[in-house]
Scaffold this active site. Structure first.
Site, short mmCIF file in Angstrom:
data_model
loop_
_atom_site.label_atom_id
_atom_site.label_comp_id
_atom_site.label_asym_id
_atom_site.label_seq_id
_atom_site.Cartn_x
_atom_site.Cartn_y
_atom_site.Cartn_z
N VAL A 164 -11.94 0.10 -4.69
CA VAL A 164 -10.67 0.84 -4.74
C VAL A 164 -9.52 -0.09 -4.35
CG1 VAL A 164 -11.50 3.20 -4.40
CG2 VAL A 164 -11.16 1.72 -2.41
N ALA A 165 -9.76 -1.42 -4.42
CA ALA A 165 -8.74 -2.38 -3.98
C ALA A 165 -7.93 -2.87 -5.19
CB ALA A 165 -9.40 -3.53 -3.24
N ARG A 166 -8.35 -4.00 -5.76
CA ARG A 166 -7.73 -4.53 -6.97
C ARG A 166 -8.82 -5.15 -7.83
NH1 ARG A 166 -4.13 -1.79 -6.15
NH2 ARG A 166 -1.89 -2.19 -5.97
N ALA A 192 -5.49 6.96 -4.91
CA ALA A 192 -4.54 7.37 -3.87
C ALA A 192 -3.61 8.49 -4.33
CB ALA A 192 -3.71 6.16 -3.43
N HIS A 209 -7.37 4.04 -11.82
CA HIS A 209 -6.47 3.56 -10.76
C HIS A 209 -5.61 4.71 -10.19
CE1 HIS A 209 -4.07 -0.11 -9.14
NE2 HIS A 209 -4.11 0.87 -8.27
N THR A 240 -5.19 0.05 6.37
CA THR A 240 -4.98 1.49 6.17
C THR A 240 -6.10 2.10 5.32
OG1 THR A 240 -2.59 1.25 6.28
CG2 THR A 240 -3.42 3.22 5.21
N LEU A 241 -6.41 1.47 4.19
CA LEU A 241 -7.45 2.01 3.30
C LEU A 241 -8.79 2.03 4.01
CD1 LEU A 241 -5.53 1.89 0.87
CD2 LEU A 241 -7.36 0.85 -0.43
N GLU A 256 -6.28 -3.54 -16.88
CA GLU A 256 -6.00 -2.10 -16.87
C GLU A 256 -4.96 -1.79 -17.93
OE1 GLU A 256 -5.03 -0.81 -12.88
OE2 GLU A 256 -6.85 -1.70 -12.07
P1 NDP Z 1 -3.58 -3.42 4.92
O1 NDP Z 1 -2.63 -4.55 4.94
O2 NDP Z 1 -3.37 -2.26 5.82
O3 NDP Z 1 -5.07 -3.96 5.21
C1 NDP Z 1 -5.59 -5.12 4.65
C2 NDP Z 1 -6.96 -5.41 5.29
O4 NDP Z 1 -7.62 -6.40 4.49
C3 NDP Z 1 -6.89 -5.95 6.71
O5 NDP Z 1 -7.90 -5.34 7.46
C4 NDP Z 1 -7.22 -7.43 6.55
O6 NDP Z 1 -7.95 -7.98 7.62
C5 NDP Z 1 -8.14 -7.38 5.36
N1 NDP Z 1 -8.23 -8.66 4.68
C6 NDP Z 1 -7.24 -9.39 4.12
N2 NDP Z 1 -7.72 -10.54 3.60
C7 NDP Z 1 -9.06 -10.52 3.86
C8 NDP Z 1 -10.12 -11.42 3.60
N3 NDP Z 1 -9.90 -12.59 2.98
N4 NDP Z 1 -11.38 -11.07 4.00
C9 NDP Z 1 -11.60 -9.89 4.63
N5 NDP Z 1 -10.63 -9.01 4.92
C10 NDP Z 1 -9.38 -9.33 4.54
O7 NDP Z 1 -3.62 -2.92 3.41
P2 NDP Z 1 -4.00 -1.45 2.85
O8 NDP Z 1 -5.26 -1.01 3.48
O9 NDP Z 1 -2.82 -0.56 2.90
O10 NDP Z 1 -4.25 -1.79 1.30
C11 NDP Z 1 -5.23 -2.73 0.92
C12 NDP Z 1 -5.17 -2.95 -0.59
O11 NDP Z 1 -5.75 -1.83 -1.25
C13 NDP Z 1 -3.76 -3.06 -1.16
O12 NDP Z 1 -3.29 -4.40 -1.07
C14 NDP Z 1 -3.95 -2.62 -2.59
O13 NDP Z 1 -4.25 -3.73 -3.42
C15 NDP Z 1 -5.17 -1.70 -2.54
N6 NDP Z 1 -4.80 -0.29 -2.75
C16 NDP Z 1 -5.34 0.39 -3.81
C17 NDP Z 1 -5.03 1.70 -4.03
C18 NDP Z 1 -5.61 2.44 -5.20
O14 NDP Z 1 -4.96 3.32 -5.71
N7 NDP Z 1 -6.80 2.13 -5.64
C19 NDP Z 1 -4.10 2.44 -3.15
C20 NDP Z 1 -3.59 1.64 -2.06
C21 NDP Z 1 -3.94 0.33 -1.87
P3 NDP Z 1 -7.24 -8.47 9.00
O15 NDP Z 1 -6.67 -7.25 9.62
O16 NDP Z 1 -8.36 -9.05 9.81
O17 NDP Z 1 -6.20 -9.47 8.58
#
Ligand code: NDP
Length: 307
Positions: free
Chosen positions: A223-225, A276, A273, A144-145, A254
């Site tokens: 913007v992940a973790r 979103a 943080h 999604t992100l 944090e």
């Molecule tokens: P999704 O589950 O929609 O997407 C996760 C993506 O990460 C998928 O494309 C997956 O690939 C990929 N992925 C997972 N493991 C790996 C890896 N080892 N190497 C490469 N790619 C990988 O999650 P969201 O997009 O909704 O959210 C992602 C993260 O962002 C959340 O878990 C959260 O920690 C963080 N987040 C932060 C926010 C903020 O306020 N800063 C707000 C919302 C989320 P594949 O499809 O090929 O499996």
């Protein structure tokens, strides 16, 4: 399953007023109430930001975040507690935040804001500012992100590449790399943007080797973790001018400790943080909660189920 009482835990107040969500769900057939830690035991489900051990006696936990790395998956499974998350709602918000960081770097807006604090009329060096069309952004994580970021940056004329576990193509991305080819993917980018969940595989995915692979004029965005990045390695790379700068929304600790050198670096943008955040957050979460309450009533599989 017969749900009777859904608690909106007060910890959601870090993101929106709990009563806003509770009120928006009043028409549900179950009772919805804002609760503190001492009222968890009178509920059978909870919507929450933080984790509490008392949740182990509930039937269902909904996390208002997409990232659920703070929840103990195995224990929840053993205790038969369902866990759902809020993936699916952060595409546009995080996409616009990332576009903002990139525009700040390209147009030097962060320098102007810093100078303004000191009433300084200081123009950038003639070769500091640039425009975004023709640059390449590598987005690591295409969920999604990542998709929201790709769509927003694509509209600014940026070429967007993606890194994911599988290499299947995703709309909005011009080229796709597998995680094993991460170094090759980041080496070709003006901007590297991290949007993966924190897992055993992604912990410190960005280490000294990854920063060394990036161009010295490239910018890094997380913007992940926080723990997806080896933060001391990032600080070393920034101090050595091995990177042009960084925009960081998340950190290993944090709130970011006051003594962190990141606070004072010229080409580092820090946000607390909140990439979103939106005043519609409670509505977006409410839609997922509403859907899952109805699925529980009809014994259907939950949407966004993690455990
Ligand atoms: P999704 O589950 O929609 O997407 C996760 C993506 O990460 C998928 O494309 C997956 O690939 C990929 N992925 C997972 N493991 C790996 C890896 N080892 N190497 C490469 N790619 C990988 O999650 P969201 O997009 O909704 O959210 C992602 C993260 O962002 C959340 O878990 C959260 O920690 C963080 N987040 C932060 C926010 C903020 O306020 N800063 C707000 C919302 C989320 P594949 O499809 O090929 O499996």
């Amino acid at each position: 399953v017969e749900l009777e009482r859904l608690g909106v835990h007060e910890s959601v107040s870090h993101v929106f007023p709990p009563a806003k969500l509770a009120t928006s769900l009043v028409d549900l057939s179950i009772e919805v109430a804002v609760i503190g830690d001492d009222e968890i035991d009178v509920c059978d489900a909870v919507v929450t930001l933080e984790y509490r051990e008392a949740f182990l006696d509930l039937h269902w936990i909904h996390s208002i975040q997409a990232g659920v790395d703070r929840f103990p998956f195995e224990t929840l499974e053993e205790r038969g507690v369902l866990l759902t998350n809020s993936t699916g709602i952060h595409d546009r918000t995080v996409g616009e935040t990332v576009a903002g960081y990139l525009l700040m770097f390209a147009r030097r807006l962060h320098d102007h804001v810093a100078n303004q604090q000191q009433r300084r009329w200081d123009r950038p060096e003639w070769d500091a500012a640039f425009t975004l069309p023709g640059t390449t952004a590598c987005v690591v994580g295409t969920g999604t992100l990542g998709r929201g970021v790709a769509e927003t940056l694509g509209a600014l004329g940026i070429r967007v590449t993606g890194v994911r576990q599988s290499t299947d193509s995703v709309p909005g991305f011009d080229e796709m790399f597998a995680t094993d080819d991460l170094l090759e993917a980041v080496a070709a980018a003006d901007f590297v943007i991290v949007t993966v969940p924190l897992t055993d595989e992604t912990r410190h995915l960005f280490d000294a080797e990854a920063f060394a692979a990036m161009r010295t004029d490239a910018y890094f965005v997380n913007v992940a973790r926080g723990p997806v990045v080896d933060e001391p390695a990032l600080i070393d790379a920034l101090e050595a001018d091995d990177l042009a700068g960084a925009a960081l929304d998340v950190f290993e600790t944090e709130p970011l400790p006051e003594e962190s050198p990141l606070w004072e670096m010229d080409d580092v943008i820090i946000s607390p943080h909140c990439a979103a955040y939106t005043r519609d957050y409670f509505r977006d979460v409410g839609e997922i909660v509403r859907e899952n309450v109805s699925r529980l009533e009809t014994d259907d599989d939950l949407t966004n189920r993690v455990v």
